[in-house]
Design a protein around this motif. Structure first.
Motif, mmCIF file in Angstrom:
data_model
loop_
_atom_site.group_PDB
_atom_site.id
_atom_site.type_symbol
_atom_site.label_atom_id
_atom_site.label_comp_id
_atom_site.label_asym_id
_atom_site.label_seq_id
_atom_site.Cartn_x
_atom_site.Cartn_y
_atom_site.Cartn_z
ATOM 1 N N PHE A 92 0.816 -1.212 0.000
ATOM 2 C CA PHE A 92 0.000 0.000 0.000
ATOM 3 C C PHE A 92 0.855 1.270 0.000
ATOM 4 C CE2 PHE A 92 -2.625 -3.339 1.798
ATOM 5 C CZ PHE A 92 -3.823 -3.181 1.106
ATOM 6 N N GLU A 93 2.169 1.100 0.163
ATOM 7 C CA GLU A 93 3.072 2.248 0.220
ATOM 8 C C GLU A 93 3.516 2.655 -1.183
ATOM 9 O OE1 GLU A 93 6.804 3.624 3.097
ATOM 10 O OE2 GLU A 93 6.333 1.499 2.825
ATOM 11 N N LYS A 94 3.748 3.941 -1.378
ATOM 12 C CA LYS A 94 4.199 4.430 -2.672
ATOM 13 C C LYS A 94 5.669 4.063 -2.897
ATOM 14 C CE LYS A 94 0.992 8.345 -2.925
ATOM 15 N NZ LYS A 94 0.869 9.822 -3.014
ATOM 16 N N VAL A 95 6.031 3.940 -4.167
ATOM 17 C CA VAL A 95 7.374 3.509 -4.535
ATOM 18 C C VAL A 95 8.450 4.391 -3.901
ATOM 19 C CG1 VAL A 95 8.985 3.335 -6.478
ATOM 20 C CG2 VAL A 95 6.681 2.369 -6.673
ATOM 21 N N MET A 96 8.330 5.702 -4.054
ATOM 22 C CA MET A 96 9.330 6.611 -3.487
ATOM 23 C C MET A 96 9.373 6.497 -1.975
ATOM 24 S SD MET A 96 11.727 8.843 -3.850
ATOM 25 C CE MET A 96 11.686 9.679 -5.449
ATOM 26 N N ASP A 97 8.216 6.364 -1.353
ATOM 27 C CA ASP A 97 8.162 6.269 0.104
ATOM 28 C C ASP A 97 8.831 4.992 0.619
ATOM 29 O OD1 ASP A 97 6.833 8.668 0.184
ATOM 30 O OD2 ASP A 97 4.826 7.773 0.365
ATOM 31 N N ILE A 98 8.719 3.903 -0.153
ATOM 32 C CA ILE A 98 9.362 2.647 0.238
ATOM 33 C C ILE A 98 10.874 2.843 0.351
ATOM 34 C CG2 ILE A 98 9.970 0.332 -0.615
ATOM 35 C CD1 ILE A 98 7.089 0.124 -1.675
ATOM 36 N N LEU A 99 11.437 3.571 -0.606
ATOM 37 C CA LEU A 99 12.882 3.804 -0.592
ATOM 38 C C LEU A 99 13.289 4.763 0.521
ATOM 39 C CD1 LEU A 99 13.708 4.037 -4.409
ATOM 40 C CD2 LEU A 99 13.622 2.033 -2.922
ATOM 41 N N ILE A 100 12.511 5.807 0.715
ATOM 42 C CA ILE A 100 12.831 6.782 1.770
ATOM 43 C C ILE A 100 12.746 6.125 3.144
ATOM 44 C CG2 ILE A 100 12.222 8.987 2.817
ATOM 45 C CD1 ILE A 100 13.346 9.156 -0.041
ATOM 46 N N THR A 101 11.706 5.297 3.328
ATOM 47 C CA THR A 101 11.543 4.586 4.599
ATOM 48 C C THR A 101 12.711 3.650 4.856
ATOM 49 O OG1 THR A 101 9.124 4.691 4.435
ATOM 50 C CG2 THR A 101 10.057 3.034 5.928
ATOM 51 N N GLN A 102 13.110 2.907 3.826
ATOM 52 C CA GLN A 102 14.231 1.984 3.959
ATOM 53 C C GLN A 102 15.512 2.719 4.324
ATOM 54 O OE1 GLN A 102 14.147 -1.236 3.954
ATOM 55 N NE2 GLN A 102 16.302 -1.840 3.723
ATOM 56 N N ALA A 103 15.747 3.849 3.697
ATOM 57 C CA ALA A 103 16.938 4.646 4.008
ATOM 58 C C ALA A 103 16.929 5.087 5.470
ATOM 59 C CB ALA A 103 17.007 5.856 3.084
ATOM 60 N N GLY A 104 15.746 5.412 5.976
ATOM 61 C CA GLY A 104 15.626 5.857 7.361
ATOM 62 C C GLY A 104 16.067 4.805 8.362
ATOM 63 N N TYR A 106 18.554 3.075 8.191
ATOM 64 C CA TYR A 106 20.019 3.145 8.269
ATOM 65 C C TYR A 106 20.492 4.545 8.678
ATOM 66 C CZ TYR A 106 20.071 -1.406 6.002
ATOM 67 O OH TYR A 106 19.882 -2.733 5.714
ATOM 68 N N GLY A 107 19.568 5.356 9.192
ATOM 69 C CA GLY A 107 19.927 6.681 9.671
ATOM 70 C C GLY A 107 20.164 7.698 8.567
ATOM 71 N N ILE A 108 19.659 7.424 7.359
ATOM 72 C CA ILE A 108 19.857 8.342 6.232
ATOM 73 C C ILE A 108 18.667 9.285 6.149
ATOM 74 C CG2 ILE A 108 20.130 8.496 3.716
ATOM 75 C CD1 ILE A 108 21.287 5.622 3.857
ATOM 76 N N THR A 109 18.930 10.569 6.162
ATOM 77 C CA THR A 109 17.865 11.559 6.147
ATOM 78 C C THR A 109 17.221 11.648 4.768
ATOM 79 O OG1 THR A 109 19.432 13.324 5.611
ATOM 80 C CG2 THR A 109 18.972 12.913 7.953
ATOM 81 N N ALA A 110 16.001 12.188 4.726
ATOM 82 C CA ALA A 110 15.237 12.263 3.487
ATOM 83 C C ALA A 110 15.928 13.122 2.437
ATOM 84 C CB ALA A 110 13.835 12.804 3.768
ATOM 85 N N ASP A 111 16.625 14.190 2.868
ATOM 86 C CA ASP A 111 17.269 15.063 1.892
ATOM 87 C C ASP A 111 18.439 14.364 1.183
ATOM 88 O OD1 ASP A 111 18.622 15.137 4.380
ATOM 89 O OD2 ASP A 111 19.696 16.936 3.783
ATOM 90 N N VAL A 112 19.015 13.355 1.838
ATOM 91 C CA VAL A 112 20.062 12.548 1.201
ATOM 92 C C VAL A 112 19.436 11.408 0.406
ATOM 93 C CG1 VAL A 112 22.032 11.007 1.623
ATOM 94 C CG2 VAL A 112 21.760 13.116 2.967
ATOM 95 N N ALA A 113 18.388 10.818 0.957
ATOM 96 C CA ALA A 113 17.777 9.644 0.337
ATOM 97 C C ALA A 113 17.040 9.971 -0.955
ATOM 98 C CB ALA A 113 16.819 8.983 1.332
ATOM 99 N N LYS A 114 16.402 11.139 -1.036
ATOM 100 C CA LYS A 114 15.573 11.452 -2.210
ATOM 101 C C LYS A 114 16.372 11.493 -3.516
ATOM 102 C CE LYS A 114 11.688 13.713 0.082
ATOM 103 N NZ LYS A 114 10.963 14.994 0.345
#
Length: 314
Positions: A92-104, A106-114
């Motif tokens: 049910f999660e959006k594609v971009m959100d899946i990646l941003i969540t996964q990065a989180g 590992y302590g990776i902020t959204a501005d780096v992950a996007k």
């Protein structure tokens, strides 16, 4: 050269007395592209599960870039990105959100992950699906999303367990090119696959596990050089009533207009054509019966199975 993964005498026993791994040892160099092969139940998935902290080993030592799997598990997990066989994200999660969540995780902020997510989604042909929910993706798109998710924390090692299972030929080739680019960028890649053409095309070194033991651990070039016989299928313009007699060759006839020929690798194939011509056999077409690695794989695993059977009889 830096050692990416060191495995020493790894064992795993499951309930019921099943010995999945019986002292597996191997090393993987930094930047290598390894094929980890074996028949179903050989121990490949167990080995990967232990490396990725999904399965607990019974004994043995594992280190990743010098970090011990038991005592420095967090550092080990930081270095590994896993693409499992099964889809395991939130549909049910959006594609971009899946990646941003996964990065989180590992302590990776959204501005780096996007921007990192944008790079991988574009490279894998998923950028126009970034706002789609995972459930709206095709199977091939989901497979590519799994690869992007495994890379989002920028691991040094990418492990893929049957990444092209069930995808069409065109998509498989696209994923091959992407994995070659990932490896060329400096990442270590470990691939399990039942498409042995895939292993022959992509990998530089081959590890074959069978019956919970390593039966082959060498570079692809040396392994393929050990082949003594080439197998060819020859198409005929009309049926043959009798098989030709060719010096040095073993010939069978799968159907009236096809010859299956095992030919010594050391002998020029022109000799085969010359002898066929002398016996009045016209060759309409020639092709390899199977890829070379497949022949070796079947031979190696058969020997391992025969050896295990002999041991049981003793």
């Amino acid at each position: 050269m830096t050692v990416a993964i060191q495995v020493e005498q790894l064992t795993k026993h499951y309930s019921g007395g099943v010995k999945a791994l019986k002292g597996v040892s191997f090393s993987v160099q930094d930047g290598d592209f390894i094929a980890l092969l074996g028949p179903n139940g050989a121990g490949k998935s167990t080995t990967i599960g232990i490396l990725c902290s999904l399965v607990e080993k019974n004994s043995g030592d594992v280190s990743v870039y010098g970090y011990d799997l038991v005592h420095q598990r967090t550092q080990v997990k930081q270095h590994i990105g896993l693409v499992p066989q099964e889809f395991n994200f939130n549909n049910f999660e959006k594609v971009m959100d899946i990646l941003i969540t996964q990065a989180g995780y590992y302590g990776i902020t959204a501005d780096v992950a996007k921007p990192r997510a944008e790079h991988y989604l574009k490279a894998l042909g998923l950028w126009d699906k970034r706002e789609a929910r995972a459930m709206q993706l095709s199977g091939g798109m989901k497979r590519r999303l799994m690869i992007a998710r495994a890379l989002i924390h920028d691991p040094k090692i990418l492990i893929l367990d049957e990444p092209t299972a069930g995808v069409d030929i065109e998509l498989r080739r696209l994923m091959w090119r992407f994995l070659e680019e990932v490896n060329a960028s400096g990442k270590t890649v470990i691939l399990t696959t039942h498409y042995l053409e895939e292993a022959e095309q992509l990998c530089r070194n081959i590890i074959i596990i069978d019956q919970g033991e390593v039966v082959v651990n060498t570079d692809k070039k040396s392994l393929l050089a050990s082949i003594q016989t080439e197998h060819y299928l020859i198409d005929l313009p009309e049926p043959l009533t009798n098989l030709p007699m060719i010096d040095g060759a073993t010939i069978t006839q799968p159907d009236p207009q096809t010859l299956d020929i095992a030919w010594p690798k050391a002998q020029p194939i022109n000799q085969l054509f010359a002898q066929l011509s002398e016996q009045g056999v016209t060759v309409l077409g020639l092709r390899n019966k199977s890829n070379r690695l497949e022949e070796l794989f079947l031979d190696m695993t058969k020997k391992s199975s025969d050896s295990a059977t002999m041991g049981e009889k003793k």
